[in-house]
Scaffold this motif. Structure first.
Motif, short mmCIF file in Angstrom:
data_model
loop_
_atom_site.label_atom_id
_atom_site.label_comp_id
_atom_site.label_asym_id
_atom_site.label_seq_id
_atom_site.Cartn_x
_atom_site.Cartn_y
_atom_site.Cartn_z
N GLY A 1 0.83 -1.21 0.00
CA GLY A 1 0.00 0.00 0.00
C GLY A 1 0.86 1.26 0.00
O GLY A 1 0.57 2.23 -0.71
N PHE A 2 1.94 1.24 0.78
CA PHE A 2 2.85 2.38 0.83
C PHE A 2 3.57 2.56 -0.51
O PHE A 2 3.65 3.68 -1.05
CB PHE A 2 3.88 2.21 1.96
N LEU A 3 4.09 1.46 -1.05
CA LEU A 3 4.84 1.55 -2.31
C LEU A 3 3.98 2.08 -3.45
O LEU A 3 4.43 2.89 -4.26
CB LEU A 3 5.40 0.17 -2.69
N SER A 4 2.71 1.63 -3.49
CA SER A 4 1.85 2.06 -4.59
C SER A 4 1.16 3.39 -4.27
O SER A 4 1.19 4.34 -5.07
CB SER A 4 0.81 0.99 -4.92
N GLY A 5 0.56 3.48 -3.07
CA GLY A 5 -0.24 4.65 -2.71
C GLY A 5 0.56 5.90 -2.44
O GLY A 5 0.13 7.01 -2.77
N GLU A 6 1.76 5.74 -1.84
CA GLU A 6 2.55 6.92 -1.47
C GLU A 6 3.71 7.18 -2.45
O GLU A 6 4.03 8.31 -2.75
CB GLU A 6 3.12 6.75 -0.05
N HIS B 1 -3.76 2.86 2.47
CA HIS B 1 -3.92 2.62 1.03
C HIS B 1 -4.19 1.13 0.78
O HIS B 1 -3.32 0.30 1.02
CB HIS B 1 -2.64 3.01 0.27
N PRO B 2 -5.36 0.78 0.29
CA PRO B 2 -5.60 -0.64 -0.01
C PRO B 2 -4.64 -1.11 -1.10
O PRO B 2 -4.29 -0.34 -2.00
CB PRO B 2 -7.05 -0.66 -0.50
N MET B 3 -4.22 -2.35 -0.97
CA MET B 3 -3.31 -2.90 -1.98
C MET B 3 -4.08 -3.05 -3.29
O MET B 3 -5.12 -3.70 -3.34
CB MET B 3 -2.80 -4.27 -1.51
N PRO B 4 -3.58 -2.44 -4.38
CA PRO B 4 -4.33 -2.53 -5.64
C PRO B 4 -4.32 -3.95 -6.20
O PRO B 4 -3.39 -4.72 -5.95
CB PRO B 4 -3.57 -1.58 -6.57
#
Length: 563
Positions: free
Chosen positions: A65-70, A198-201
Motif C-alpha cells: 500500500g505504501f509503495l503504490s499509494g505513497e 492505502h488498499p493494496m491494488p
C-alpha cells in the motif's frame, strides 16, 4: 526430437517426471494460498520474535500500500532490497511481489562501486536499506534512478523493549552504523503505518512478468541481472516441492535459514518453497557468529536446514553443536558450492542425517539437480535432474556426449531464466534458441542419470558459495598506481572451499602486501578480497600476451600436493 531421461527410473517414490507450471499464475497467487491456509501458524522467527502467516499477510499488504499509494510504484518498477535476514525482508519481498514489482536483491556487503553498478544497471526506482549500510547507499545513489529510500534498523520488527535494546547496542555499543545522510528517506515502520491507509491494488501478474533481477557474474566479468520470471520461480518452487514432499509435512516444518535470503538458493528453497509448505523460517541474521548461531539452534527442534559447505563445516567445529537435539531433523541440503566428503561424513555422524548435495545456478532459479533425500550416504554426485528438467553433457562443438564422458553441462527446463537484463549478446552466449543453458561447468553423467561436476570451464572462483570473477578483481587491482600486472586465481581453502590469490608484478618496487590488501579492503566486498598476494617479476602468458591463469592455478596445486 525426444530426449532420453535415464534419471526418471531412479526418482524417489512419488516424484513426478514433470510438474504443472500452470498451477499458479504468479508467486503472489502461491503466497495468497499460504496466507489463507496457514493463517495462524508461525511463518518467520528472528531474535525470538515470531510473525504468523496472517501477520505477514497484513504487513506485506501495508508495505505494498505504501509503495503504490505513497511512492506511486507500478507493476514492472524495480525495488532494490539491501537487507540481511530480518523480519523486514519477507514483509518487503512479499509486498513487492504482490504488487507486480521486480525485486532487485542486493548484497548488504557491497562496496559503493558494486552497489552503484547494480542500482544503475537495474534502473531501480526505490531502495530499502538497513541503517548499517545506509552510508554506502548514500554514496552510491548519484547517477541512478533511485527516487525513494526506505531505511530500517536491525530490531525494528522485534517489538518493545527487545527491539529497542538491539538497536541501541548495534548503534551505540557495537558502533555498526556509520553516519549517513539520506534526506527524504522514510523509516520502514512509518512506511507500514502510512501504507495501511492505502488498499493494496489488484494487479494482474502473469507468467512472463519479471519477479527478480538476480545479479550474478554469469560466466564472465561484471555482474549481470538474470531475469527470473514468475513462471521460472513457480516452476522451481513446484519442482523442489515435488522432490521434498515425501519427507516434508505441510504446516509442521521448522527450517533454519542462515544463508542470506538475497542469495538465490536461500530465496527459493527457504523463502518460497518452505513458505508454500507453511513452515516456520528461523532467520539467522549473522551466521558468522557461530556461537550465537548454535545458541539460536538450541532453542528449536528444527526439522530442516539448507546451507553451503562452509556453513556445515563451521557448525561442526563449533562447541555445543554436537549436543543439540536432532530428533526432528530430517532434511539437510547443501548447495551453492561443492559439499566436501569429509564434511558430509561428519555431518551424518553428528546429526544422523545425510547431507544431500544439490546443484543450481542463479540462471536456473536455482535448482537443476538434487540428490534423493533418502540417500543413505554422501555419493559425490550433485544428484539427478529434477522434474521437467533436461540435462545434456556436450562437447565443445555442441554434440551430445555419451554416458560417462566429460563435457559442458547444459540444462533446459521451465526454471531457466529469460535472459540477462539489457544484455542480449551476453544472453546469446549462454542460452540457445531451443532454451538450452550452457552452465560453463564440466560434468559427466552415469548410466543412472546421476551428474558429477568434474571442473569449472571458466576461471570463476567460488568463495563460500559466492561467485568471484577474476576479471573484476584484476580490473580493480590494476587501478592501483603501484601495480603493473595482476592475475587473480582461486586457491583451495579448508574454510571457504576457495579463496582469492593475487599474483602481482609491481610498478612501484616499494608496494607492500599490506598496502595492496588495504586497497582491496576499500574497493571489494569481503569474500572477493585476496587472502594471499605474491609478488613476481613476470607472469606466464600465451603467445598473444594473455595471462595464463590456469598455469598459476596448477602451480599452486602442485605446491600444495608437494607440501
Amino acid at each position: 526430437m525426444s530426449i532420453e531421461r535415464p534419471w526418471l527410473d531412479h526418482y524417489p517414490a512419488g516424484v513426478p517426471a514433470d510438474i504443472d507450471v500452470n498451477a499458479f499464475r504468479s508467486i503472489a497467487a502461491v503466497l495468497e494460498e499460504s496466507f489463507q491456509k496457514f493463517r495462524n501458524r508461525p511463518a518467520f522467527k528472528n531474535f525470538g520474535k515470531v510473525l504468523t502467516y496472517g501477520q505477514i499477510d497484513e504487513l506485506s499488504q501495508a508495505f505494498a500500500g505504501f509503495l503504490s499509494g505513497e511512492l506511486g510504484l507500478k507493476k514492472g518498477d524495480r525495488l532494490a532490497i539491501m537487507l540481511p535476514n530480518l523480519l523486514q525482508y519477507p514483509i518487503a519481498l512479499f509486498g513487492a511481489l504482490r504488487l507486480g514489482l521486480t525485486v532487485v536483491n542486493t548484497n548488504p556487503l557491497y562496496t559503493t562501486r558494486e552497489l552503484h553498478h547494480q542500482l544503475e544497471d537495474s534502473g531501480a526506482k526505490a531502495l530499502l536499506v538497513l541503517d548499517n549500510f545506509a552510508a554506502t547507499a548514500q554514496h552510491a545513489l548519484d547517477g541512478t534512478k533511485v527516487q525513494h529510500v526506505i531505511t530500517t534498523a536491525v530490531g525494528d520488527m522485534v517489538g518493545f523493549p527487545k527491539g529497542n535494546i538491539i538497536n541501541f547496542v548495534v548503534k551505540n555499543i557495537r558502533k555498526e552504523v556509520p553516519a549517513f545522510n539520506l534526506p527524504g528517506a522514510v523509516r520502514f515502520r512509518t512506511a507500514l503505518e502510512r501504507g495501511k491507509a492505502h488498499p493494496m491494488p489488484a494487479v494482474d501478474i502473469g507468467h512472463d512478468d519479471i519477479a527478480f533481477l538476480q545479479y550474478t557474474g554469469g560466466t564472465t566479468g561484471v555482474a549481470k541481472g538474470a531475469m527470473l520470471t514468475h513462471r521460472n520461480m513457480i516452476a522451481n518452487m513446484l519442482q523442489a516441492d515435488a522432490w521434498i514432499s515425501g519427507s516434508a509435512t505441510a504446516g509442521e516444518e521448522i527450517i533454519v535459514t542462515a544463508l542470506p535470503l538475497y542469495h538465490i538458493f536461500s530465496l527459493t528453497a527457504n523463502g518460497l518453497v518452505f513458505t508454500r509448505l507453511g513452515a516456520m523460517n528461523l532467520l539467522i541474521t549473522n551466521p558468522r557468529d557461530m556461537k550465537g548461531f548454535v545458541k539460536e539452534l538450541s532453542k528449536e527442534k528444527f526439522t530442516a536446514i539448507t546451507g553451503v559447505n562452509t556453513l556445515f563445516n563451521g557448525l561442526l567445529n563449533t562447541p555445543g553443536f554436537a549436543d543439540l537435539d536432532f530428533s526432528r531433523l530430517h532434511l539437510s541440503l547443501g548447495g551453492g558450492m561443492a559439499v566436501q566428503r569429509s564434511v558430509a561424513e561428519r555431518w551424518k555422524k553428528t546429526t544422523g542425517v545425510t547431507l544431500a548435495e544439490a546443484y543450481g545456478l542463479t540462471e536456473t532459479s536455482p535448482a537443476a539437480c538434487i540428490n534423493p533425500l533418502d540417500l543413505k550416504e554422501y555419493n559425490g554426485s550433485i544428484g539427478l535432474p529434477i522434474s521437467s528438467t533436461y540435462v545434456q553433457i556436450r562437447a565443445e562443438d555442441g554434440t551430445v556426449l555419451p554416458i560417462g564422458e566429460a563435457g559442458e553441462l547444459c540444462i533446459k527446463g521451465p526454471q531457466v531464466m529469460k535472459g540477462y537484463w539489457g544484455q542480449p549478446e551476453e544472453t546469446a552466449k549462454v542460452l540457445d534458441a531451443e532454451g538450452w543453458l550452457r552452465t560453463g561447468d564440466i560434468a559427466k553423467m552415469d548410466a543412472n542419470g546421476y551428474v558429477y561436476i568434474v571442473d569449472r570451464k571458466k576461471d570463476m572462483i567460488l568463495v563460500s558459495g559466492f561467485n568471484v570473477y577474476p576479471n573484476e578483481i584484476e580490473d580493480i587491482v590494476m587501478h592501483h598506481p603501484g601495480v603493473a600486472e595482476v592475475a587473480a586465481v582461486g586457491v583451495d581453502d579448508e574454510h571457504s572451499g576457495e579463496v582469492v590469490k593475487l599474483f602481482v608484478v609491481r610498478r612501484d618496487p616499494s608496494l607492500t602486501v599490506e598496502a595492496l590488501k588495504e586497497y582491496c579492503r576499500e574497493n571489494l566486498t569481503g569474500y572477493k578480497r585476496p587472502k594471499h598476494i605474491e609478488f613476481r617479476d613476470a607472469l606466464p602468458k600465451t603467445n598473444v600476451g594473455k595471462i595464463l591463469r590456469r598455469e598459476l592455478r596448477d602451480e599452486e596445486r602442485k605446491k600444495k600436493q608437494a607440501a
